[in-house]
Design a protein around this motif. Sequence first.
Motif, PDB file in Angstrom:
ATOM      1  N   PRO A 152      -5.087  -9.508 -10.477  1.00 47.04           N
ATOM      2  CA  PRO A 152      -4.334  -8.198 -11.501  1.00 47.04           C
ATOM      3  C   PRO A 152      -5.010  -8.602 -13.054  1.00 47.04           C
ATOM      4  N   GLY A 153      -5.327  -7.736 -13.568  1.00 56.21           N
ATOM      5  CA  GLY A 153      -6.142  -7.586 -14.762  1.00 56.21           C
ATOM      6  C   GLY A 153      -7.597  -7.595 -14.679  1.00 56.21           C
ATOM      7  N   HIS A 154      -8.143  -7.759 -13.515  1.00 56.11           N
ATOM      8  CA  HIS A 154      -9.557  -7.830 -13.239  1.00 56.11           C
ATOM      9  C   HIS A 154     -10.169  -6.417 -12.940  1.00 56.11           C
ATOM     10  N   LEU A 155     -11.226  -5.917 -13.758  1.00 54.78           N
ATOM     11  CA  LEU A 155     -11.686  -4.598 -13.582  1.00 54.78           C
ATOM     12  C   LEU A 155     -13.112  -5.201 -12.806  1.00 54.78           C
ATOM     13  N   ILE A 156     -13.401  -4.265 -11.701  1.00 57.81           N
ATOM     14  CA  ILE A 156     -14.387  -4.394 -11.128  1.00 57.81           C
ATOM     15  C   ILE A 156     -15.383  -3.035 -10.991  1.00 57.81           C
ATOM     16  N   VAL A 157     -16.275  -3.176 -10.847  1.00 55.56           N
ATOM     17  CA  VAL A 157     -17.251  -1.901 -10.738  1.00 55.56           C
ATOM     18  C   VAL A 157     -18.188  -2.130  -9.375  1.00 55.56           C
ATOM     19  N   TYR A 158     -17.948  -0.878  -8.481  1.00 54.13           N
ATOM     20  CA  TYR A 158     -18.565  -0.924  -7.253  1.00 54.13           C
ATOM     21  C   TYR A 158     -19.903  -0.008  -7.471  1.00 54.13           C
ATOM     22  N   PRO A 159     -21.141  -0.366  -7.368  1.00 51.79           N
ATOM     23  CA  PRO A 159     -22.163   0.478  -7.670  1.00 51.79           C
ATOM     24  C   PRO A 159     -22.640   1.499  -6.840  1.00 51.79           C
ATOM     25  N   GLY A 160     -21.885   1.738  -5.845  1.00 52.96           N
ATOM     26  CA  GLY A 160     -22.390   2.606  -4.903  1.00 52.96           C
ATOM     27  C   GLY A 160     -22.976   2.159  -3.571  1.00 52.96           C
ATOM     28  N   GLY A 161     -23.214   2.992  -2.816  1.00 55.57           N
ATOM     29  CA  GLY A 161     -24.027   2.310  -1.302  1.00 55.57           C
ATOM     30  C   GLY A 161     -23.533   3.210  -0.354  1.00 55.57           C
ATOM     31  N   ILE A 162     -22.497   2.467   0.447  1.00 55.33           N
ATOM     32  CA  ILE A 162     -21.751   2.975   1.575  1.00 55.33           C
ATOM     33  C   ILE A 162     -20.600   3.459   1.366  1.00 55.33           C
ATOM     34  N   SER A 163     -20.350   3.680   0.122  1.00 49.91           N
ATOM     35  CA  SER A 163     -18.986   4.459  -0.401  1.00 49.91           C
ATOM     36  C   SER A 163     -19.400   4.845  -1.878  1.00 49.91           C
ATOM     37  N   GLU A 164     -18.700   5.586  -2.467  1.00 46.96           N
ATOM     38  CA  GLU A 164     -18.879   6.095  -3.896  1.00 46.96           C
ATOM     39  C   GLU A 164     -18.793   5.163  -5.011  1.00 46.96           C
ATOM     40  N   THR A 165     -19.446   5.558  -6.238  1.00 48.16           N
ATOM     41  CA  THR A 165     -19.498   4.347  -7.349  1.00 48.16           C
ATOM     42  C   THR A 165     -17.886   4.444  -7.806  1.00 48.16           C
ATOM     43  N   GLU A 166     -17.216   3.663  -8.176  1.00 54.98           N
ATOM     44  CA  GLU A 166     -16.116   3.284  -8.710  1.00 54.98           C
ATOM     45  C   GLU A 166     -15.951   2.218  -9.637  1.00 54.98           C
ATOM     46  N   ILE A 167     -14.864   2.475 -10.339  1.00 49.45           N
ATOM     47  CA  ILE A 167     -14.269   1.190 -11.034  1.00 49.45           C
ATOM     48  C   ILE A 167     -12.667   1.221 -10.904  1.00 49.45           C
ATOM     49  N   LEU A 168     -12.283  -0.282 -10.345  1.00 48.13           N
ATOM     50  CA  LEU A 168     -11.057  -0.375  -9.894  1.00 48.13           C
ATOM     51  C   LEU A 168     -10.460  -1.516 -10.829  1.00 48.13           C
ATOM     52  N   LEU A 169      -9.170  -1.382 -11.474  1.00 49.29           N
ATOM     53  CA  LEU A 169      -8.350  -2.528 -12.037  1.00 49.29           C
ATOM     54  C   LEU A 169      -7.155  -2.763 -11.272  1.00 49.29           C
ATOM     55  N   GLY A 170      -7.247  -3.935 -10.808  1.00 45.89           N
ATOM     56  CA  GLY A 170      -6.120  -4.453  -9.940  1.00 45.89           C
ATOM     57  C   GLY A 170      -4.871  -4.685 -10.966  1.00 45.89           C
ATOM     58  N   TYR A 171      -3.663  -4.290 -10.456  1.00 42.35           N
ATOM     59  CA  TYR A 171      -2.349  -4.583 -11.240  1.00 42.35           C
ATOM     60  C   TYR A 171      -1.393  -5.610 -10.204  1.00 42.35           C
ATOM     61  N   GLY A 172      -1.891  -5.840  -9.117  1.00 39.11           N
ATOM     62  CA  GLY A 172      -1.008  -6.625  -8.033  1.00 39.11           C
ATOM     63  C   GLY A 172      -2.000  -6.877  -6.912  1.00 39.11           C
ATOM     64  N   GLY A 173      -1.629  -6.968  -5.577  1.00 33.09           N
ATOM     65  CA  GLY A 173      -2.510  -7.404  -4.562  1.00 33.09           C
ATOM     66  C   GLY A 173      -3.393  -6.425  -4.290  1.00 33.09           C
ATOM     67  N   VAL A 174      -4.609  -6.755  -3.996  1.00 30.71           N
ATOM     68  CA  VAL A 174      -5.628  -5.989  -3.753  1.00 30.71           C
ATOM     69  C   VAL A 174      -6.667  -6.617  -2.823  1.00 30.71           C
ATOM     70  N   HIS A 175      -7.107  -5.772  -1.965  1.00 29.90           N
ATOM     71  CA  HIS A 175      -8.127  -5.865  -0.821  1.00 29.90           C
ATOM     72  C   HIS A 175      -8.976  -4.628  -0.925  1.00 29.90           C
ATOM     73  N   PHE A 176     -10.138  -4.944  -1.561  1.00 33.55           N
ATOM     74  CA  PHE A 176     -10.882  -3.666  -2.168  1.00 33.55           C
ATOM     75  C   PHE A 176     -11.520  -3.105  -0.907  1.00 33.55           C
TER      76      PHE A 176
END
Length: 137
Positions: free
Chosen positions: A71-95
């Motif tokens: 929670p509170g970590h921002l991650i960026v997925y730069p694209g590839g097998i899925s679209e580019t995105e930014i994600l902010l966890g607020y609880g349990g996350v399995h990206f």
Amino acid sequence: MSDLRIIAGPFTFPARFETALAPKTCEIFRKLLPYSERVIHVRWSGEAVWIPLGDTDFKIPAENQTSYPAPGHLIVYPGGISETEILLGYGGVHFASKVGQLAGNHFITITGNHDDLPRLGKKVLWEGAQSFRIEAA
């Protein structure tokens, strides 16, 4: 010390770049400040909000990657097998996405007001997209 402020919906969070762990990602995003978008609730990853960015290519290398942002970590997925995105966890996350597990670069950490993270998540879940801004503090 926080060098960033994140304003998401009605909430404000102090934050910092993870420059030692993701220097190239932080350098790219520092040049984009202030960065404004809208967040929506994730579909597959659990308790998080995200910014879908389609084919956006930030030219970001893989660094400090995780599939389980705290929670509170921002991650960026730069694209590839899925679209580019930014994600902010607020609880349990399995990206993940419709193609399976993903790993994104953890490049920003929220350093305060953590009690508001679940409030933000629930607001996005039940009320829809919210404004999202990363700016220098």
